[in-house]
Design a protein around this motif. Structure first.
Motif, short mmCIF file in Angstrom:
data_model
loop_
_atom_site.label_atom_id
_atom_site.label_comp_id
_atom_site.label_asym_id
_atom_site.label_seq_id
_atom_site.Cartn_x
_atom_site.Cartn_y
_atom_site.Cartn_z
N ARG A 223 0.84 -1.20 0.00
CA ARG A 223 0.00 0.00 0.00
C ARG A 223 0.88 1.25 0.00
NH1 ARG A 223 -2.29 3.67 3.53
NH2 ARG A 223 -4.42 4.34 2.97
N GLU A 225 1.53 4.72 1.26
CA GLU A 225 1.13 5.52 2.42
C GLU A 225 2.13 6.65 2.60
OE1 GLU A 225 -0.05 4.89 7.16
OE2 GLU A 225 0.71 3.24 5.94
N ASN A 227 3.19 9.86 5.04
CA ASN A 227 3.06 10.52 6.34
C ASN A 227 3.57 11.95 6.21
OD1 ASN A 227 2.16 8.12 7.63
ND2 ASN A 227 4.28 7.40 7.76
N ASP A 230 -1.57 17.27 5.34
CA ASP A 230 -2.81 16.69 4.82
C ASP A 230 -2.85 16.67 3.29
OD1 ASP A 230 -3.57 16.35 7.39
OD2 ASP A 230 -4.98 18.02 7.48
N LYS A 233 -0.77 13.83 2.21
CA LYS A 233 -1.48 12.58 2.53
C LYS A 233 -2.56 12.30 1.49
CE LYS A 233 -0.89 12.33 7.57
NZ LYS A 233 -1.61 12.34 8.86
N GLN A 234 -3.29 13.34 1.11
CA GLN A 234 -4.32 13.15 0.09
C GLN A 234 -3.72 12.72 -1.24
OE1 GLN A 234 -6.47 16.85 -0.06
NE2 GLN A 234 -7.34 16.61 2.01
N GLY A 236 -0.96 10.99 -1.53
CA GLY A 236 -0.62 9.59 -1.33
C GLY A 236 -1.84 8.69 -1.45
N ASP A 237 -2.98 9.14 -0.92
CA ASP A 237 -4.22 8.35 -1.04
C ASP A 237 -4.63 8.22 -2.50
OD1 ASP A 237 -4.26 8.12 1.69
OD2 ASP A 237 -5.65 9.79 2.01
N ARG A 238 -4.47 9.27 -3.29
CA ARG A 238 -4.82 9.17 -4.71
C ARG A 238 -3.88 8.21 -5.44
NH1 ARG A 238 -9.59 10.04 -5.40
NH2 ARG A 238 -9.23 10.37 -7.64
N ASP A 240 -2.46 5.64 -4.05
CA ASP A 240 -2.89 4.29 -3.64
C ASP A 240 -4.16 3.88 -4.37
OD1 ASP A 240 -2.24 2.08 -1.71
OD2 ASP A 240 -4.33 2.46 -1.13
N TRP A 241 -5.07 4.85 -4.59
CA TRP A 241 -6.26 4.55 -5.39
C TRP A 241 -5.86 4.15 -6.81
CZ3 TRP A 241 -7.87 7.14 -9.82
CH2 TRP A 241 -9.12 6.79 -10.31
N ARG A 243 -3.04 2.75 -7.58
CA ARG A 243 -2.47 1.40 -7.48
C ARG A 243 -3.57 0.34 -7.50
NH1 ARG A 243 -1.95 -2.29 -3.48
NH2 ARG A 243 -3.04 -0.90 -2.04
#
Length: 473
Positions: A223, A225, A227, A230, A233-234, A236-238, A240-241, A243
């Motif tokens: 995954r 991720e 750190n 914000d 982090k967002q 990184g979340d995109r 991962d999405w 991925r």
């Protein structure tokens, strides 16, 4: 212990900048105050010392004049000189009073006070007895002591300047030492703060970089991720999405390849078995025309099998990435095996083969080399005219093996050069045969050539492909 980041990357950068420059700003302000204090004290000390020296010199000159006029007036009994004496007396009182208002050392102040009292008493005595009295000359001589005392005050006032200069020098050295001490303390502190915030800034950026690298190299298990602030982090979340979407797409593509290969193998098996039974005349003897039809059926079933193998090999090369199995290989032996496999296709179209293969050895993966040459030869057969000639050569030159396949077909159009090795791309040239190509052969070929550390080039004019591989990988 987790690190608590601010909400935005810009805020983190701003806080880091402010904290890094804050010690330097504090040190600059402190040093500015110290230098300003030194400057003010220097100006005041020099000004006061100059005033003291000027007043002491004026007092000494007045005392000398007072001594001379006092003695002349009592000796000559001249009223005009006596008036001058009284004027000088008032001037002496005024100058000594001005000197007393200046910042003096305690010893000088005591001496000045005694001098004022002595002169006042002497002047009062002379005024009382008058210039005609018998004791006036003796009293006037005492002004010599007053003059000597004022000269001593003048000398001591000059020493005050030297003393103030020494004091300023000491203060300047102390200020310099203070500035250096603050520099040695605050500079490492600023460097430490910069290093700390550099780590805080570099950590999420490194995580983003690693996530992008994993996506590019298709390491999709872990995954992504990040750190940090914000907004990072967002991001990184995109990633991962993305991925997860790639994982889904690869699963769908793999599932499609498995299903289509399975679905194609079932009718292919029946077609191959039926054509083999007919060719073996199990169902009865065949006429010459029937044998020709059966031969065509077998040939096209082989073409269909090759297309299915292309799909499977493309899936294997793109998703499984089998490791290299390096070993000494003679290109001539690999080429001979591939030609034997393709001989029926060449015979059916009356294609001639011209081989120019040198006897040498290179260290490579034989299966990948076989796939490369098999795809190039198959491609040359499809685009060669009937009764044409395919030239195959394998030579070595300057530490490289050069494999070349040339057919007499129309060659590659200029507008097809940029996309020729893309998966599922088919050029404008029309291939012989009923079954169209999948557009995967050259894509698979290039992937294997690059994996073997080589390169593939397309020649001008006729169909001409050259592969360059290192002799020792």
């Amino acid at each position: 212990m987790p690190i608590h980041y601010p909400k935005s990357f810009f805020k983190l950068l701003s806080v880091g900048f402010l904290l890094a420059v804050l010690p330097l700003i504090v040190g600059l302000l402190i040093n500015t105050v110290a230098i300003q204090r030194l400057s003010t004290q220097s100006q005041r000390a020099i000004y006061d010392a100059a005033r003291v020296t000027h007043a002491a010199r004026e007092l000494s000159e007045t005392a000398n004049s007072l001594e001379r006029v006092a003695q002349q007036s009592v000796i000559l009994k001249d009223p005009i000189l006596w008036e001058s004496y009284l004027t000088l007396h008032h001037r002496f009182v005024s100058v000594s009073a001005q000197l007393g208002e200046l910042p003096l050392e305690s010893s000088m102040r005591l001496e000045l006070t005694g001098l004022q009292q002595e002169e006042q008493q002497l002047s009062a005595y002379l005024v009382k007895i008058g210039i005609d009295a018998a004791g006036a000359p003796e009293a006037a001589i005492r002004y010599a002591d007053i003059a000597d005392t004022t000269r001593q005050l003048l000398t001591r006032s000059s020493k005050v300047i030297d003393k103030e200069a020494e004091s300023l020098r000491v203060l300047a050295e102390q200020t310099e030492t203070q500035v250096k001490r603050q520099l040695f303390l605050l500079l490492p502190l600023s460097i430490f703060i910069v290093a700390g915030f550099t780590y805080l800034l570099a950590k999420p950026i490194a995580q983003l970089e690693q996530g992008i690298r994993d996506l590019g190299e298709r390491r999709l298990d872990a995954r992504i991720e990040v750190n940090g602030p914000d907004d990072l982090k967002q991001l990184g979340d995109r990633l991962d999405w993305l991925r997860l979407r790639l994982v889904q797409l690869e699963e769908q593509k793999s599932r499609f390849l498995r299903q289509i290969s399975h679905e194609l193998k079932t009718p292919l098996t029946a077609l191959r078995e039926g054509s083999d039974l007919l060719a073996e005349e199990i169902a009865g003897p065949l006429t010459e025309k029937q044998r020709e039809i059966v031969c065509i059926l077998r040939q096209h079933s082989l073409d269909l099998q090759r297309l299915i193998e292309d799909l499977l090999r493309h899936g294997e090369s793109e998703f499984q990435q089998t490791p290299l199995k390096l070993q000494p290989v003679k290109p001539g032996e690999v080429i001979t095996k591939v030609i034997d496999k393709q001989r029926l296709a060449m015979t059916s179209r009356h294609i001639n083969l011209d081989m120019k293969v040198d006897d040498f050895v290179l260290r490579t993966d034989p299966e990948r080399l076989r796939i490369v040459f098999d795809n190039l030869l198959s491609n040359a057969i499809k685009y060669s005219p009937s009764s044409g000639t395919i030239t195959v050569s394998a030579t070595k030159n300057n530490g490289y093996a050069l494999l070349s396949v040339i057919d007499e077909g129309p060659g590659v159009a200029n507008e097809d050069l940029d996309n020729l090795f893309d998966p599922f791309y088919r050029g404008q040239a029309v291939a012989a045969g009923v079954v169209k190509g999948s557009g995967l052969g050259l894509s698979i070929t290039k992937e294997h050539v690059l994996t073997l550390g080589g390169e593939i080039n397309v020649g001008r004019g006729q169909g001409h492909f050259t592969v360059q591989l290192p002799l020792n990988l």
